[in-house]
Design a protein around this motif. Structure first.
Motif, PDB file in Angstrom:
ATOM      1  N   SER A 140       0.816  -1.224   0.000  1.00 41.46           N
ATOM      2  CA  SER A 140       0.000   0.000   0.000  1.00 41.46           C
ATOM      3  C   SER A 140       0.844   1.267   0.000  1.00 41.46           C
ATOM      4  CB  SER A 140      -0.922   0.009   1.221  1.00 41.46           C
ATOM      5  OG  SER A 140      -0.161  -0.040   2.416  1.00 41.46           O
ATOM      6  N   GLN A 141       2.127   1.170   0.364  1.00 42.08           N
ATOM      7  CA  GLN A 141       2.994   2.343   0.468  1.00 42.08           C
ATOM      8  C   GLN A 141       3.818   2.595  -0.798  1.00 42.08           C
ATOM      9  OE1 GLN A 141       2.789   4.250   3.237  1.00 42.08           O
ATOM     10  NE2 GLN A 141       1.211   2.797   3.937  1.00 42.08           N
ATOM     11  N   GLY A 142       3.657   1.746  -1.798  1.00 45.24           N
ATOM     12  CA  GLY A 142       4.387   1.943  -3.043  1.00 45.24           C
ATOM     13  C   GLY A 142       5.848   1.563  -2.973  1.00 45.24           C
ATOM     14  N   ARG A 143       6.223   0.763  -1.988  1.00 40.19           N
ATOM     15  CA  ARG A 143       7.635   0.374  -1.846  1.00 40.19           C
ATOM     16  C   ARG A 143       7.967  -0.814  -2.736  1.00 40.19           C
ATOM     17  NH1 ARG A 143       7.429  -0.096   4.615  1.00 40.19           N
ATOM     18  NH2 ARG A 143       5.544  -1.188   3.921  1.00 40.19           N
ATOM     19  N   ILE A 144       9.173  -0.791  -3.275  1.00 37.61           N
ATOM     20  CA  ILE A 144       9.638  -1.892  -4.127  1.00 37.61           C
ATOM     21  C   ILE A 144      10.111  -3.045  -3.251  1.00 37.61           C
ATOM     22  CG2 ILE A 144      11.412  -2.605  -5.777  1.00 37.61           C
ATOM     23  CD1 ILE A 144      11.336   0.202  -6.941  1.00 37.61           C
ATOM     24  N   HIS A 145       9.657  -4.236  -3.563  1.00 37.21           N
ATOM     25  CA  HIS A 145      10.071  -5.440  -2.852  1.00 37.21           C
ATOM     26  C   HIS A 145      10.904  -6.317  -3.786  1.00 37.21           C
ATOM     27  CE1 HIS A 145       6.994  -5.451   0.658  1.00 37.21           C
ATOM     28  NE2 HIS A 145       7.082  -4.238   0.150  1.00 37.21           N
ATOM     29  N   THR A 146      11.734  -7.141  -3.188  1.00 37.88           N
ATOM     30  CA  THR A 146      12.519  -8.109  -3.950  1.00 37.88           C
ATOM     31  C   THR A 146      12.060  -9.514  -3.584  1.00 37.88           C
ATOM     32  OG1 THR A 146      14.457  -6.656  -4.031  1.00 37.88           O
ATOM     33  CG2 THR A 146      14.827  -9.001  -4.425  1.00 37.88           C
ATOM     34  N   SER A 147      11.668 -10.272  -4.585  1.00 34.91           N
ATOM     35  CA  SER A 147      11.210 -11.644  -4.383  1.00 34.91           C
ATOM     36  C   SER A 147      11.904 -12.539  -5.401  1.00 34.91           C
ATOM     37  CB  SER A 147       9.687 -11.739  -4.538  1.00 34.91           C
ATOM     38  OG  SER A 147       9.033 -10.812  -3.693  1.00 34.91           O
ATOM     39  N   SER A 148      11.663 -13.834  -5.289  1.00 33.36           N
ATOM     40  CA  SER A 148      12.305 -14.744  -6.241  1.00 33.36           C
ATOM     41  C   SER A 148      11.450 -15.971  -6.488  1.00 33.36           C
ATOM     42  CB  SER A 148      13.695 -15.174  -5.745  1.00 33.36           C
ATOM     43  OG  SER A 148      13.582 -15.927  -4.547  1.00 33.36           O
ATOM     44  N   ALA A 149      11.692 -16.579  -7.632  1.00 32.26           N
ATOM     45  CA  ALA A 149      11.085 -17.855  -7.993  1.00 32.26           C
ATOM     46  C   ALA A 149      12.183 -18.734  -8.574  1.00 32.26           C
ATOM     47  CB  ALA A 149       9.964 -17.660  -9.013  1.00 32.26           C
ATOM     48  N   THR A 150      12.036 -20.030  -8.425  1.00 31.87           N
ATOM     49  CA  THR A 150      13.037 -20.953  -8.975  1.00 31.87           C
ATOM     50  C   THR A 150      12.485 -21.655 -10.200  1.00 31.87           C
ATOM     51  OG1 THR A 150      12.325 -22.805  -7.578  1.00 31.87           O
ATOM     52  CG2 THR A 150      14.050 -21.372  -6.716  1.00 31.87           C
ATOM     53  N   VAL A 151      13.365 -21.868 -11.162  1.00 27.99           N
ATOM     54  CA  VAL A 151      13.014 -22.585 -12.387  1.00 27.99           C
ATOM     55  C   VAL A 151      13.948 -23.792 -12.503  1.00 27.99           C
ATOM     56  CG1 VAL A 151      12.901 -22.482 -14.907  1.00 27.99           C
ATOM     57  CG2 VAL A 151      12.234 -20.479 -13.549  1.00 27.99           C
ATOM     58  N   THR A 152      13.364 -24.946 -12.699  1.00 29.14           N
ATOM     59  CA  THR A 152      14.135 -26.164 -12.940  1.00 29.14           C
ATOM     60  C   THR A 152      13.767 -26.692 -14.318  1.00 29.14           C
ATOM     61  OG1 THR A 152      14.072 -26.713 -10.579  1.00 29.14           O
ATOM     62  CG2 THR A 152      14.717 -28.459 -12.086  1.00 29.14           C
ATOM     63  N   VAL A 153      14.770 -26.997 -15.123  1.00 31.52           N
ATOM     64  CA  VAL A 153      14.537 -27.510 -16.478  1.00 31.52           C
ATOM     65  C   VAL A 153      15.081 -28.934 -16.546  1.00 31.52           C
ATOM     66  CG1 VAL A 153      14.903 -27.152 -18.940  1.00 31.52           C
ATOM     67  CG2 VAL A 153      14.742 -25.176 -17.413  1.00 31.52           C
ATOM     68  N   LEU A 154      14.200 -29.896 -16.835  1.00 35.17           N
ATOM     69  CA  LEU A 154      14.570 -31.303 -16.849  1.00 35.17           C
ATOM     70  C   LEU A 154      14.407 -31.884 -18.252  1.00 35.17           C
ATOM     71  CD1 LEU A 154      12.391 -32.325 -13.767  1.00 35.17           C
ATOM     72  CD2 LEU A 154      14.845 -31.836 -13.712  1.00 35.17           C
ATOM     73  N   PRO A 155      15.337 -32.722 -18.700  1.00 34.93           N
ATOM     74  CA  PRO A 155      15.125 -33.430 -19.963  1.00 34.93           C
ATOM     75  C   PRO A 155      14.059 -34.492 -19.759  1.00 34.93           C
ATOM     76  CG  PRO A 155      17.120 -34.225 -18.892  1.00 34.93           C
ATOM     77  CD  PRO A 155      16.618 -33.085 -18.057  1.00 34.93           C
ATOM     78  N   GLU A 156      13.092 -34.566 -20.663  1.00 31.86           N
ATOM     79  CA  GLU A 156      12.053 -35.581 -20.516  1.00 31.86           C
ATOM     80  C   GLU A 156      12.683 -36.958 -20.679  1.00 31.86           C
ATOM     81  OE1 GLU A 156       7.620 -36.708 -22.248  1.00 31.86           O
ATOM     82  OE2 GLU A 156       9.129 -35.875 -23.598  1.00 31.86           O
ATOM     83  N   ALA A 157      12.412 -37.830 -19.748  1.00 28.63           N
ATOM     84  CA  ALA A 157      13.024 -39.161 -19.754  1.00 28.63           C
ATOM     85  C   ALA A 157      12.044 -40.195 -20.289  1.00 28.63           C
ATOM     86  CB  ALA A 157      13.467 -39.545 -18.345  1.00 28.63           C
ATOM     87  N   ALA A 158      12.517 -41.034 -21.194  1.00 28.48           N
ATOM     88  CA  ALA A 158      11.701 -42.154 -21.661  1.00 28.48           C
ATOM     89  C   ALA A 158      11.747 -43.262 -20.624  1.00 28.48           C
ATOM     90  CB  ALA A 158      12.242 -42.654 -23.001  1.00 28.48           C
ATOM     91  N   GLU A 159      10.726 -44.116 -20.642  1.00 28.32           N
ATOM     92  CA  GLU A 159      10.667 -45.195 -19.659  1.00 28.32           C
ATOM     93  C   GLU A 159      11.895 -46.092 -19.746  1.00 28.32           C
ATOM     94  OE1 GLU A 159       7.024 -47.331 -19.090  1.00 28.32           O
ATOM     95  OE2 GLU A 159       5.843 -45.696 -19.949  1.00 28.32           O
TER      96      GLU A 159
END
Length: 354
Positions: A190-209
């Motif tokens: 509500s005060q217009g302040r900038i926040h710093t947040s994060s998200a993680t990304v994991t990239v996996l090769p699709e594995a065949a059975e």
């Protein structure tokens, strides 16, 4: 390199002949494999033949330069220099094309995005990243399929998992694995302040059975009722599935499908890919103890990229790349970022190759 090129040219002629073989044409699977190898070799052989022609031209131009005088000499010197530059460029392109292939190059990928530091703002950013990759996949002509979601209270994602199918998806997307940091004013501020947040990304090769053999005795399978934001039940049957791989402790949960069988199949699909990546990372670590994982702990200090909304700025910290068009990148225009990462990887691999 010349001996290797001669061998590849002979293979190219053989592959070209096989493409006209009625037996190969009749077998769609075999024909697809042969056609793919033809495209790979065509890129190399066309440059190899062009390089051979330029080398012959250079010998002739140098001989003419020795006999030239006045303006003719200046003209021939310019031609020699231009041909030498073309030869150098083609040689580097050939070296890059002849590098050992990444074993995952032909695989589709499974992408997992999770909100990390920053509470609900991190979950909202996870949705932004998800939409960015969906838009980029569309621009590239790839197909994407959501495997599972865990929505958050305000419309973000605690976690979202999706599959991307298409040519070159691993080579283009595997650089995206890591911690992505966002700097902006959250909708809850509500005060217009900038926040710093994060998200993680994991990239996996699709594995065949066939690539990952999972012993059913190693699995603990739990079923429960699906839930939506805030924990409310969205299903009256125990259709959600949580699979724990006891030897590694890996846990995969799926609840989007109404069928327990479908959720179990998707959970096993993701589990196989995680196990494949785990084994690949183990093997890579044996070769280089300096290798680091993609995600780390999700802390801001481990970031690979920063998204600053106030300045409309994106910075990839691995290659010191800064772009002032964050709005376009979030709309799916990732080409400039990913092209730079691919080029940096190629340069590094060429240096390692000597």
């Amino acid at each position: 390199m010349l001996d290797r090129l001669e061998s590849l040219e002979r293979e190219f002629d053989d592959v070209e002949a096989r493409l006209a073989d009625p037996a190969v044409i009749a077998d769609q699977s075999t024909y697809s494999e042969v056609a793919k190898r033809y495209r790979e070799l065509d890129a190399i052989v066309s440059r190899s033949r062009q390089l051979r022609g330029l080398t012959e031209d250079l010998d002739v131009a140098r001989e003419m330069l020795r006999d030239a005088a006045g303006d003719d000499r200046d003209e021939m010197r310019a031609e020699v220099e231009a041909t030498e530059a073309d030869i150098e460029r083609l040689t580097e392109e050939l070296r890059a094309l002849m590098l050992p292939k990444d074993p995952n190059d032909d695989k589709n990928v499974i992408v997992e995005i999770r909100g990390a530091e920053g509470g609900e703002e991190a979950n909202l950013f996870a949705r932004d990243l998800f939409e960015m990759y969906q838009a980029y996949a569309g621009r590239m002509g790839w197909k994407s399929e959501v495997l599972g979601t865990d929505p958050s209270d305000m419309g973000g994602f605690n976690e979202v998992t999706f599959l991307v199918r298409g040519e070159g998806v691993w080579s283009r997307l595997h650089h995206e694995g890591g911690v992505h940091r966002v700097q902006r004013v959250p909708v809850t501020e509500s005060q217009g302040r900038i926040h710093t947040s994060s998200a993680t990304v994991t990239v996996l090769p699709e594995a065949a059975e066939v690539e990952v053999d999972i012993d059913p005795n190693d699995l603990q399978v739990d079923v429960y009722r699906s839930s939506g934001p805030g924990g409310q039940s969205v299903n009256t049957t125990d259709s959600a599935v949580r699979i724990t791989h006891k030897p590694t402790g890996l846990v995969v949960s799926m609840q989007d499908e109404k069928s327990q069988i479908q959720n179990r199949a998707k959970a096993l699909q993701v589990l196989r890919s995680r196990l494949l990546k785990l084994e690949q990372d183990r093997q890579a670590a044996e070769l280089s103890d300096q290798r680091r994982g993609q995600v780390g702990g999700g802390g801001r200090s481990e970031k690979i990229r920063t998204y600053n909304f106030k300045e409309n700025r994106l910075t990839d910290h691995r290659i010191n790349l800064t772009l002032y068009k964050l709005d376009k990148v979030l709309a799916g225009e990732l080409e400039d970022v990913i092209d730079a990462l691919v080029a940096e990887e190629r340069t590094r691999r060429l240096a390692e190759d000597g």
